[in-house]
Write a protein that holds these residues in place. Structure first.
Motif, PDB file in Angstrom:
ATOM      1  N   LEU A 131       0.868  -1.320  -0.191  1.00  0.00           N
ATOM      2  CA  LEU A 131       0.073  -0.040   0.057  1.00  0.00           C
ATOM      3  C   LEU A 131       0.987   1.062  -0.025  1.00  0.00           C
ATOM      4  O   LEU A 131       1.908   1.225   0.720  1.00  0.00           O
ATOM      5  CB  LEU A 131      -1.038  -0.099   1.281  1.00  0.00           C
ATOM      6  CG  LEU A 131      -2.015   1.171   1.469  1.00  0.00           C
ATOM      7  CD1 LEU A 131      -2.851   1.087   0.101  1.00  0.00           C
ATOM      8  CD2 LEU A 131      -2.621   1.065   2.740  1.00  0.00           C
ATOM      9  N   SER A 132       0.503   2.186  -1.027  1.00  0.00           N
ATOM     10  CA  SER A 132       1.329   3.610  -1.160  1.00  0.00           C
ATOM     11  C   SER A 132       0.380   4.563  -1.122  1.00  0.00           C
ATOM     12  O   SER A 132      -0.945   4.555  -1.272  1.00  0.00           O
ATOM     13  CB  SER A 132       2.308   3.437  -2.188  1.00  0.00           C
ATOM     14  OG  SER A 132       1.636   3.306  -3.258  1.00  0.00           O
ATOM     15  N   VAL A 133       0.829   5.939  -1.371  1.00  0.00           N
ATOM     16  CA  VAL A 133       0.181   7.076  -1.455  1.00  0.00           C
ATOM     17  C   VAL A 133      -0.679   7.216  -2.587  1.00  0.00           C
ATOM     18  O   VAL A 133      -1.649   7.674  -2.804  1.00  0.00           O
ATOM     19  CB  VAL A 133       1.114   8.124  -1.040  1.00  0.00           C
ATOM     20  CG1 VAL A 133       1.488   8.285   0.102  1.00  0.00           C
ATOM     21  CG2 VAL A 133       2.033   8.119  -2.181  1.00  0.00           C
ATOM     22  N   THR A 134      -0.192   6.295  -3.701  1.00  0.00           N
ATOM     23  CA  THR A 134      -0.754   6.195  -4.864  1.00  0.00           C
ATOM     24  C   THR A 134      -1.571   4.849  -5.176  1.00  0.00           C
ATOM     25  O   THR A 134      -2.354   4.715  -6.281  1.00  0.00           O
ATOM     26  CB  THR A 134       0.246   6.069  -5.937  1.00  0.00           C
ATOM     27  OG1 THR A 134       1.190   4.856  -5.857  1.00  0.00           O
ATOM     28  CG2 THR A 134       1.066   7.310  -6.079  1.00  0.00           C
ATOM     29  N   GLY A 135      -1.829   4.118  -4.172  1.00  0.00           N
ATOM     30  CA  GLY A 135      -2.777   2.844  -4.266  1.00  0.00           C
ATOM     31  C   GLY A 135      -1.848   1.854  -3.741  1.00  0.00           C
ATOM     32  O   GLY A 135      -1.103   1.570  -3.195  1.00  0.00           O
ATOM     33  N   GLY A 136      -2.676   0.465  -4.456  1.00  0.00           N
ATOM     34  CA  GLY A 136      -2.011  -0.666  -3.860  1.00  0.00           C
ATOM     35  C   GLY A 136      -1.260  -1.345  -5.044  1.00  0.00           C
ATOM     36  O   GLY A 136      -1.207  -1.020  -6.042  1.00  0.00           O
TER      37      GLY A 136
END
Length: 399
Positions: free
Chosen positions: A92-97
């Motif tokens: 999981l990151s700030v831009t999605g999975g």
């Protein structure tokens, strides 16, 4: 022709890293759209004949069927033995999975995967074939070869480490198997061959010139590799890890814009893995050797004629980085204008390193990356204005 001015640390084709986030209705997906059901094509396969001689109770089997059954049994046994050590990785990151694969390295809970799988991850989990799921933390990163080590706190009885094989022993045409998590389909097994060795790709380390350093000693395979396969093992028929799946070359995409397999995949060699991973576990990083030259994979006949090079093999030095090991050793790059725009003559031609012939630049780079460390001395054989010379070079670490 600007291609000669470009640093050759960057590959000239489009490469798609396999652990790219993709839109699907899976955990951590950034989209709620459902993927349309893919078309399934039924293929009828003719069953080999079983011949029964007249007036006999003995059944004679087609030897081709027996060979197929033996091969099938080998693959089933290999999968059942190896798959418990292959994991799926959810990030999981700030831009999605994102999705990726990996494998168990030891009983201490170290998981090996690609750097790009966990590059921007703010959270990650490791899913085991048994159904056990664990949070993980990244303890080591290698941006040169695209490797990372994840540490998980898992009961020892759930850890099934995979053995590393010797990638130098691989031969073109040898059967290899990929197991991983393509499109979140965990435990997927595909089959192929070793298509080529000693390939190079761009690394994630940027050079002072603006380009990127190269990663060497990669294995090319036609085993099917797709998004989510990154970080998973490439195995020989003994069940040994001979590579870590990293990228594909493709111009094909699916309906969501995700790259799809084209039969040209690349894996980091197990010998690089075996050399680097202990340092990642101990120190969190690994220093690669640095020479300080710019070259290109090969030269055409026209380019060789323009450069005045008689030899049909060897790595031509386009330029030498100032204050680099190559510069200090006296190696020189091109400086004289030729009839081909951007191609400068007068550079040294590397024909061998430590008595190993250099046919292409990838031969030189792969040998250095897989066998040498900063501070080591290598002996480079060059041709300069038709004269052969030996040049000792003391390697530094990549800046």
């Amino acid at each position: 022709m600007k291609k000669f001015a470009n640093i050759l640390l960057v590959t000239i084709f489009i490469l798609s890293t396999m652990a790219c986030s993709f839109s699907a209705s899976y955990p951590f997906s950034s989209s709620t759209d459902q993927n349309p059901t893919p078309e399934i094509v039924q293929v009828a396969t003719r069953v080999p004949d079983i011949q029964e001689p007249q007036n006999s109770n003995t059944v004679t089997y087609n030897p081709n069927l027996l060979d197929l059954m033996n091969r099938e049994g080998l693959l089933i046994s290999l999968y059942e033995r190896v798959n418990p050590g292959v994991v799926s990785i959810q990030t999981l990151s700030v831009t999605g999975g994102g999705l990726g694969s990996g494998f168990v390295f030891d009983k201490e809970g170290h998981i090996i995967t690609n750097y790009h799988v966990v590059e921007d991850a703010t959270e990650l989990e490791v899913d085991f074939p048994s159904g056990y799921k664990a949070r993980g933390s990244v303890i080591g990163r290698d941006i040169d070869s695209d490797l990372a080590v994840i540490k998980v706190d898992v009961p020892e009885e759930l850890l099934f480490p995979l053995s590393l094989g010797n990638s130098d022993d691989l031969r073109i045409g040898q059967t290899v198997i990929a197991i991983g998590n393509p499109f979140n389909l965990s435990g997927t097994m595909t089959l192929g061959i070793v298509s080529a060795k000693s390939r190079t790709l761009s690394s994630f380390r940027q050079a002072s010139t603006g380009g990127f350093f190269s990663a060497g000693d990669l294995i090319q395979t036609d085993a099917s590799i797709n998004p989510g396969n990154s970080g998973g093992p490439l195995l020989n028929l003994n069940g040994e890890v001979v590579g870590i799946n990293r990228a594909i070359r493709t111009e094909q995409t699916n309906e969501n814009g995700e790259p799809t397999n084209s039969g040209i995949g690349f894996a980091i060699s197990s010998n690089i893995v075996g050399r680097v991973v202990p340092y990642l576990i101990k120190d969190g990083f690994y220093d690669y050797p640095y020479v300080g030259i710019t070259s290109q994979e090969d030269l055409t006949l026209m380019e060789r004629e323009a450069l005045g090079i008689q030899e049909m093999t060897g790595a031509y030095i386009i330029s030498v980085t100032e204050n680099s090991p190559a510069s200090k050793a006296g190696l020189i790059g091109g400086s004289t204008v030729t009839r081909i725009s951007g191609l400068l003559a007068g550079g040294d031609l590397i024909i061998a390193v430590d008595d190993r012939p250099v046919r292409l630049f990838s031969d030189f780079l792969s040998y250095i990356m897989a066998n040498k460390s900063p501070g080591d001395e290598i002996v480079i054989n060059i041709k300069r204005q038709g004269e052969e010379m030996e040049v000792p070079v003391v390697l530094d670490k990549r800046p």
